[in-house]
Design a protein around this motif. Structure first.
Motif, PDB file in Angstrom:
ATOM      1  N   LYS A 262      42.057  42.175  41.474  1.00  0.00           N
ATOM      2  CA  LYS A 262      41.433  43.344  41.738  1.00  0.00           C
ATOM      3  C   LYS A 262      40.440  43.672  40.568  1.00  0.00           C
ATOM      4  CE  LYS A 262      45.250  45.932  39.011  1.00  0.00           C
ATOM      5  NZ  LYS A 262      46.052  46.924  39.285  1.00  0.00           N
ATOM      6  N   GLY A 263      39.472  44.541  41.167  1.00  0.00           N
ATOM      7  CA  GLY A 263      38.341  44.976  40.033  1.00  0.00           C
ATOM      8  C   GLY A 263      37.069  45.197  40.687  1.00  0.00           C
ATOM      9  N   LEU A 264      35.898  45.331  39.734  1.00  0.00           N
ATOM     10  CA  LEU A 264      34.688  45.608  40.190  1.00  0.00           C
ATOM     11  C   LEU A 264      33.985  44.352  40.638  1.00  0.00           C
ATOM     12  CD1 LEU A 264      33.580  48.120  37.424  1.00  0.00           C
ATOM     13  CD2 LEU A 264      34.217  48.675  39.876  1.00  0.00           C
ATOM     14  N   VAL A 265      33.043  44.483  41.505  1.00  0.00           N
ATOM     15  CA  VAL A 265      32.262  43.078  42.132  1.00  0.00           C
ATOM     16  C   VAL A 265      30.848  43.803  42.292  1.00  0.00           C
ATOM     17  CG1 VAL A 265      34.194  42.099  43.310  1.00  0.00           C
ATOM     18  CG2 VAL A 265      32.905  43.929  44.650  1.00  0.00           C
ATOM     19  N   ALA A 266      29.836  42.878  42.145  1.00  0.00           N
ATOM     20  CA  ALA A 266      28.429  43.133  42.283  1.00  0.00           C
ATOM     21  C   ALA A 266      27.718  42.038  42.437  1.00  0.00           C
ATOM     22  CB  ALA A 266      27.742  43.653  41.083  1.00  0.00           C
ATOM     23  N   GLY A 267      26.658  41.933  43.216  1.00  0.00           N
ATOM     24  CA  GLY A 267      25.993  40.928  43.760  1.00  0.00           C
ATOM     25  C   GLY A 267      24.627  41.146  44.255  1.00  0.00           C
ATOM     26  N   ILE A 268      23.835  39.942  44.095  1.00  0.00           N
ATOM     27  CA  ILE A 268      22.491  40.071  44.862  1.00  0.00           C
ATOM     28  C   ILE A 268      21.954  38.823  45.187  1.00  0.00           C
ATOM     29  CG2 ILE A 268      21.329  39.363  42.443  1.00  0.00           C
ATOM     30  CD1 ILE A 268      19.043  41.519  42.729  1.00  0.00           C
ATOM     31  N   GLU A 269      21.171  39.079  46.191  1.00  0.00           N
ATOM     32  CA  GLU A 269      20.681  38.037  47.097  1.00  0.00           C
ATOM     33  C   GLU A 269      19.059  37.933  46.959  1.00  0.00           C
ATOM     34  OE1 GLU A 269      23.513  35.880  50.138  1.00  0.00           O
ATOM     35  OE2 GLU A 269      22.304  37.498  50.757  1.00  0.00           O
ATOM     36  N   TYR A 270      18.439  36.814  46.879  1.00  0.00           N
ATOM     37  CA  TYR A 270      16.756  37.046  46.702  1.00  0.00           C
ATOM     38  C   TYR A 270      16.250  35.647  47.786  1.00  0.00           C
ATOM     39  CZ  TYR A 270      11.794  37.170  45.359  1.00  0.00           C
ATOM     40  OH  TYR A 270      10.791  37.212  45.361  1.00  0.00           O
ATOM     41  N   VAL A 271      15.292  36.133  48.532  1.00  0.00           N
ATOM     42  CA  VAL A 271      14.774  35.033  49.426  1.00  0.00           C
ATOM     43  C   VAL A 271      13.684  34.485  48.371  1.00  0.00           C
ATOM     44  CG1 VAL A 271      13.765  34.233  51.564  1.00  0.00           C
ATOM     45  CG2 VAL A 271      15.605  36.083  51.260  1.00  0.00           C
ATOM     46  N   PHE A 272      13.573  33.317  48.172  1.00  0.00           N
ATOM     47  CA  PHE A 272      12.384  32.772  47.283  1.00  0.00           C
ATOM     48  C   PHE A 272      11.319  32.218  48.174  1.00  0.00           C
ATOM     49  CE2 PHE A 272      16.056  32.088  44.641  1.00  0.00           C
ATOM     50  CZ  PHE A 272      15.618  32.761  43.507  1.00  0.00           C
ATOM     51  N   ALA A 273      11.857  31.572  49.356  1.00  0.00           N
ATOM     52  CA  ALA A 273      10.795  31.254  50.508  1.00  0.00           C
ATOM     53  C   ALA A 273      11.535  31.250  51.683  1.00  0.00           C
ATOM     54  CB  ALA A 273      10.452  29.909  50.233  1.00  0.00           C
ATOM     55  N   GLN A 274      10.621  31.130  52.837  1.00  0.00           N
ATOM     56  CA  GLN A 274      11.458  31.272  54.128  1.00  0.00           C
ATOM     57  C   GLN A 274      12.647  30.073  54.385  1.00  0.00           C
ATOM     58  OE1 GLN A 274       9.343  30.024  57.964  1.00  0.00           O
ATOM     59  NE2 GLN A 274       9.623  32.391  58.410  1.00  0.00           N
ATOM     60  N   ASN A 275      13.814  31.050  54.494  1.00  0.00           N
ATOM     61  CA  ASN A 275      15.122  30.011  54.696  1.00  0.00           C
ATOM     62  C   ASN A 275      15.434  29.363  53.439  1.00  0.00           C
ATOM     63  OD1 ASN A 275      15.053  30.670  57.543  1.00  0.00           O
ATOM     64  ND2 ASN A 275      13.938  28.595  58.148  1.00  0.00           N
TER      65      ASN A 275
ATOM     66  N   TYR B 283      29.144  38.871  40.899  1.00  0.00           N
ATOM     67  CA  TYR B 283      29.875  38.772  39.756  1.00  0.00           C
ATOM     68  C   TYR B 283      31.252  39.694  39.682  1.00  0.00           C
ATOM     69  CZ  TYR B 283      31.332  40.269  34.897  1.00  0.00           C
ATOM     70  OH  TYR B 283      32.193  40.200  33.664  1.00  0.00           O
ATOM     71  N   PHE B 284      32.429  39.223  39.306  1.00  0.00           N
ATOM     72  CA  PHE B 284      33.537  39.841  39.391  1.00  0.00           C
ATOM     73  C   PHE B 284      34.221  40.503  38.155  1.00  0.00           C
ATOM     74  CE2 PHE B 284      38.193  39.408  38.988  1.00  0.00           C
ATOM     75  CZ  PHE B 284      38.575  40.492  39.676  1.00  0.00           C
ATOM     76  N   ASP B 285      34.594  41.374  37.617  1.00  0.00           N
ATOM     77  CA  ASP B 285      35.380  41.878  36.675  1.00  0.00           C
ATOM     78  C   ASP B 285      36.529  42.694  36.642  1.00  0.00           C
ATOM     79  OD1 ASP B 285      35.664  42.394  33.836  1.00  0.00           O
ATOM     80  OD2 ASP B 285      34.406  44.078  33.697  1.00  0.00           O
ATOM     81  N   GLY B 286      37.697  42.273  36.552  1.00  0.00           N
ATOM     82  CA  GLY B 286      38.826  42.989  36.779  1.00  0.00           C
ATOM     83  C   GLY B 286      40.049  42.229  36.234  1.00  0.00           C
ATOM     84  N   LYS B 287      41.201  41.934  36.936  1.00  0.00           N
ATOM     85  CA  LYS B 287      42.594  41.497  36.606  1.00  0.00           C
ATOM     86  C   LYS B 287      43.314  40.553  37.582  1.00  0.00           C
ATOM     87  CE  LYS B 287      43.520  45.564  33.736  1.00  0.00           C
ATOM     88  NZ  LYS B 287      43.811  44.963  32.514  1.00  0.00           N
ATOM     89  N   ASP B 288      43.930  39.728  36.911  1.00  0.00           N
ATOM     90  CA  ASP B 288      44.852  39.009  37.656  1.00  0.00           C
ATOM     91  C   ASP B 288      46.265  39.847  37.964  1.00  0.00           C
ATOM     92  OD1 ASP B 288      42.962  36.613  38.043  1.00  0.00           O
ATOM     93  OD2 ASP B 288      44.040  35.903  35.958  1.00  0.00           O
ATOM     94  N   MET B 289      46.420  39.987  39.211  1.00  0.00           N
ATOM     95  CA  MET B 289      47.468  41.114  39.202  1.00  0.00           C
ATOM     96  C   MET B 289      48.783  40.696  38.858  1.00  0.00           C
ATOM     97  SD  MET B 289      46.496  43.331  42.730  1.00  0.00           S
ATOM     98  CE  MET B 289      45.872  41.937  43.857  1.00  0.00           C
ATOM     99  N   LYS B 290      49.127  39.323  38.982  1.00  0.00           N
ATOM    100  CA  LYS B 290      50.495  39.006  38.707  1.00  0.00           C
ATOM    101  C   LYS B 290      50.797  39.138  37.038  1.00  0.00           C
ATOM    102  CE  LYS B 290      52.583  35.906  42.095  1.00  0.00           C
ATOM    103  NZ  LYS B 290      52.975  34.452  42.462  1.00  0.00           N
TER     104      LYS B 290
END
Length: 421
Positions: free
Chosen positions: A378-391, A398-405
């Motif tokens: 469980k925790g915060l997530v963030a991400g970005i995608e960028y198209v460098f060229a067609q296709n 990125y994930f920052d959180g905890k292992d629940m167990k």
């Protein structure tokens, strides 16, 4: 004027893509389609949806209006497609009615187009990904993979049915090895039947926005309804793809699969709002080997609800909630994301980003589609995608959180570079 500029030379593009040329137009000229005709908007819609291919940059060019004959040739090309979405088919049918006389004069050519159009279409991707998962308690993990996927689709006559497959190969660059070899992970047929869409075989299973499954199922799937309200019914046998080769000596492959029964309802009243709700029963689970779920009576009852709301063309809010009422612990999962823009593979320089929170109970999320967080975290997530060229698209998550167990800190960095074709 813009519509005219976008569309005028579509006939040239159509000729380049295989619509046979003829001297018929020279000896039997047609009148121009009026500059304010709805047909220009209709063809532009088809071009934007990829039904009609233009020049390499995806646009149509020119200065003049089009003749009815030229427009009919474009419609003929669109009619030769066997993979139209419902909305595009409505547009094509309307255009066909408008230019029926011209299409009739081209009848032999249209028939030839349908006969000669490619019976098998291929798509796929080549993807490199690197994952670094760190845990305060437990072993850190590194993954370095090169994945190659092919997805052939064969059209079965003019019935609307297709035969589909997915072929995958994974290479581990550090060791120059492949643990699994070449795998056929999907093989199924799909088509219309009694007013519904039916798929049967080894099918893709991607429901609940990918929170529960991003996997395959052997069975039958039926979709029926409308663009506003749709129902999906699924029955089959499910087993996780990866058992690490660990099937106990007293077990068979059948023993590590479960009976699967599922229903999902989708409600999309407008372009801004989409809602879903569903139920899944997994029956015949074996606690010792199957799915690693801590449940009562060797079964799992999964209930979920979620949706997406587009505030405008750039900002959307996505959420999903899930519960396993037979789990003894970690029986809930939830996710919420605020999404901004989106990466369009056809548009170099386009990009998208998201920020969210995930809570993924390990006894309810089975084979999640998320690349940033795993089941049991469980925790915060963030991400970005960028198209460098067609296709060609790159991702950084990125994930920052905890292992629940263990209730200890954990984080994950995921990067990928993907070539689509």
């Amino acid at each position: 004027m813009l519509k005219k500029k976008l569309i005028t030379s579509a006939i040239t593009a159509s000729l380049m893509m295989g619509v046979a040329s003829t001297s018929f137009a020279a000896t039997n000229p047609f009148s121009d389609v009026p500059a304010d005709s709805w047909a220009y908007d209709a063809v532009t819609t088809l071009a934007n949806d990829g039904v009609i291919d233009g020049y390499p940059n995806g646009t149509y060019q020119g200065q003049n209006t089009m003749t009815r004959y030229e427009m009919a040739q474009i419609v003929a090309r669109a009619m030769a497609r066997t993979d139209l979405e419902k909305a595009d088919k409505v547009v094509v049918d309307k255009l066909a009615a408008e230019f029926a006389e011209e299409l009739d004069n081209l009848g032999v050519r249209v028939a030839d187009l349908e006969k000669k159009s490619d019976n098998v279409k291929w798509k796929g991707e080549l993807k490199y990904k690197y994952v670094q998962a760190n845990h305060d308690e437990g072993k850190d993990k590194r993954s370095n993979k090169l994945e190659f996927k092919l997805e052939p689709k064969a059209y079965i006559g003019n019935s609307g049915w297709t035969a589909n497959a997915k072929i995958e190969y994974t290479m581990y660059p550090e060791t120059d090895s492949n643990a699994d070899g070449v795998e056929v992970t999907r093989a199924y047929v799909e088509g219309p039947l009694f007013g519904s869409t039916v798929a049967a075989g080894h099918l893709p299973l991607d429901i609940c926005q990918g929170m529960i499954f991003d996997d395959e199922l052997s069975g039958v799937m039926v979709d029926f309804g409308s663009d506003v309200f749709n129902t999906n019914l699924t029955v089959g046998r499910y087993s996780e793809n990866d058992h690490d080769g660990k099937i106990p000596e007293d077990k068979t492959a059948k023993d590590i699969t479960a009976d699967y029964y599922g229903v999902q309802f989708d409600y999309t009243p407008n372009d801004n709002l989409a809602l879903n709700a569903g139920y899944i029963l997994l029956n015949g689970l074996d606690d010792s080997v199957d799915l690693d779920l801590d449940v009562d009576d060797n079964k799992a009852n999964l209930w979920y609800v979620g949706g997406k709301y587009n505030f405008d063309k750039n900002i959307a809010l996505v959420g999903q909630y899930l519960q396993n009422t037979d789990a003894n612990s970690y029986d809930k999962a939830g996710s919420v994301e605020l999404q901004y823009k989106g990466a369009d593979l056809k548009d170099a320089g386009s990009w998208g980003a998201y920020l969210g929170y995930r809570h993924l109970g390990e006894n309810v999320t089975i084979e999640t589609a998320y690349d940033d967080a795993d089941a049991g975290q469980k925790g915060l997530v963030a991400g970005i995608e960028y198209v460098f060229a067609q296709n060609l698209v790159g991702s950084l998550l990125y994930f920052d959180g905890k292992d629940m167990k263990t209730d200890t800190d954990a984080d994950t960095v995921y990067t990928s570079l993907k070539f689509k074709f």
